[in-house]
Design a protein around this motif. Structure first.
Motif, PDB file in Angstrom:
ATOM      1  N   VAL A  12      36.834  40.927  38.509  1.00 17.41           N
ATOM      2  CA  VAL A  12      37.957  40.806  39.441  1.00 17.41           C
ATOM      3  C   VAL A  12      38.181  42.132  40.162  1.00 17.41           C
ATOM      4  O   VAL A  12      38.390  43.157  39.518  1.00 17.41           O
ATOM      5  N   GLU A  15      41.642  40.764  43.768  1.00 13.04           N
ATOM      6  CA  GLU A  15      41.641  39.323  44.007  1.00 13.04           C
ATOM      7  C   GLU A  15      43.022  38.713  43.830  1.00 13.04           C
ATOM      8  O   GLU A  15      43.149  37.531  43.499  1.00 13.04           O
ATOM      9  N   SER A  50      46.338  42.202  41.131  1.00 15.29           N
ATOM     10  CA  SER A  50      45.430  41.510  40.199  1.00 15.29           C
ATOM     11  C   SER A  50      45.779  41.788  38.741  1.00 15.29           C
ATOM     12  O   SER A  50      45.845  40.872  37.919  1.00 15.29           O
ATOM     13  N   ASP A  98      36.691  34.163  43.227  1.00 19.14           N
ATOM     14  CA  ASP A  98      37.214  33.629  44.485  1.00 19.14           C
ATOM     15  C   ASP A  98      37.036  32.118  44.637  1.00 19.14           C
ATOM     16  O   ASP A  98      37.247  31.576  45.710  1.00 19.14           O
ATOM     17  N   ARG A 201      35.542  30.824  50.295  1.00 17.42           N
ATOM     18  CA  ARG A 201      36.396  31.709  49.525  1.00 17.42           C
ATOM     19  C   ARG A 201      37.827  31.171  49.556  1.00 17.42           C
ATOM     20  O   ARG A 201      38.363  30.890  50.621  1.00 17.42           O
TER      21      ARG A 201
END
Ligand code: UDP
Ligand code: MG
Length: 320
Positions: A12, A15, A50, A98, A201
């Motif tokens: 990650v 994200e 995140s 994603d 995405r």
């Protein structure tokens, strides 16, 4: 407590926009498999929300969630290795955060493994990326196919399943820059591939600029093959031989047909030739530099990543 049958590893990096949708789809998809599983998120030094979202998710599903927080951004593949060193599943599946790789496809990889394969790679069907990315991928796939022994239809697809024996072998490696699917392939006994769906995405933007993409492919090429270097020395040899021939030709002409000898028509050719040779020399120097750079990174013996914190239940902290 028995080890999980499946570890899902997800790197990650910034994200925050994509994670809520990932959580919402990932866990139901995994619950539906009816396996003992764990999800290992590795935060690769994100600077957005995140980390906060991962903490929240850990609090909600601590029995199946583990989170490794890296101190700084070390890149997708190093982040995956950080998780490989900690995951405990008999099988390990990697996935992007994603949702470009639908988590519902994991079952398909595992079914293929049940047929006796220790490494199953995904091949993206109807790939949902910009045309530029798709054509670049095709070209790089082609190049890799010819310079390494690695056979992969879709090297860029990170939806892949690895048997425990392969993950253990990867954990033995101390490489500082690598390409996980290729490294795994070199340890696989019976690799296979399956078609997997691909989606746009879900949110956020790609973390790979053209430059990072190029870097990644240099890692792939110089990390798994000496062919570029060998090709270069071969070309150098041919060019050197050709120049000797040319020299002999010039001497012969001077000796046997001095009246046709005109310095002018040779100069023009020589300029072009020099341009070409200079280009070759610079390219070769750069190529050698790529390998020297890798050696340099390796001999520094620095830690490959620094862990800030690991979120997991005490019972999960024991090594496998
Ligand atoms: N990623 C990462 N560190 C990085 C770059 C990317 O952990 O330095 C993660 C990213 O969060 C995502 C996965 O690697 O989960 C693939 O990245 P991305 O989707 O941006 O790549 P693309 O699909 O455009 O090739
Ligand atoms: Mg992506």
């Amino acid at each position: 407590m028995s080890a999980p049958q499946l570890s899902v590893v997800i790197p990650v990096y910034n994200e925050g926009a994509a994670l809520p949708a990932l959580f919402a789809r990932l866990y139901p998809a995994l619950d539906a498999l009816g396996l003992r599983y764990e999800v290992l998120f590795v935060d690769d030094g994100s600077r957005d929300r995140s980390v906060a979202l991962l903490r929240e998710q850990f609090a909600q599903r601590p029995e199946v969630t583990r989170v490794v927080l890296l101190r700084s951004n070390v890149g997708q593949h190093m982040a995956i290795l950080a998780a490989f060193e900690r995951c405990r599943g008999d099988r390990v599946v990697t996935l992007d955060a994603d949702l470009q790789n639908p988590p519902e496809e994991i079952g398909r990889l595992l079914a293929k493994m049940d047929e006796g394969h220790d490494y199953v790679g995904g091949v993206r069907q109807a790939r949902q990326d910009p045309l530029f990315r798709r054509s670049a991928s095709r070209a790089l796939n082609w190049l890799r196919e010819r310079t390494t022994r690695i056979k992969m239809t879709d090297q860029g697809c990170m939806l892949r399943a690895y048997d425990r024996t392969i993950v253990d072998a990867i954990n033995e490696c101390r490489e500082v820059s690598t390409f996980v699917p290729a490294l795994a392939y070199s340890f696989a006994r019976a690799p296979a591939e399956v078609q997997v769906a691909h989606e746009v995405r879900s949110a956020g933007t790609s973390k790979y600029s053209l430059y990072r993409l190029l870097r990644l492919n240099f890692d792939l090429m110089t990390g798994f093959s000496l062919v570029p270097l060998q090709l270069f020395s071969l070309t150098g040899m041919l060019v050197a031989a050709a120049s000797v021939l040319l020299y002999l030709l010039v001497i012969a002409r001077r000796l046997f047909a001095p009246e046709t000898y005109d310095i002018g028509d040779l100069v023009w050719d020589r300029d072009l030739l020099e341009f070409f040779l200079l280009g070759m020399v610079l390219f070769g120097l750069g190529l050698v530099g790529e390998y020297v750079g890798r050696i340099y990174l390796q001999v520094r013996h620095r830690p490959r990543y620094v862990i800030d914190a690991v979120l997991e239940r005490a019972a999960d902290a024991e090594p496998r």
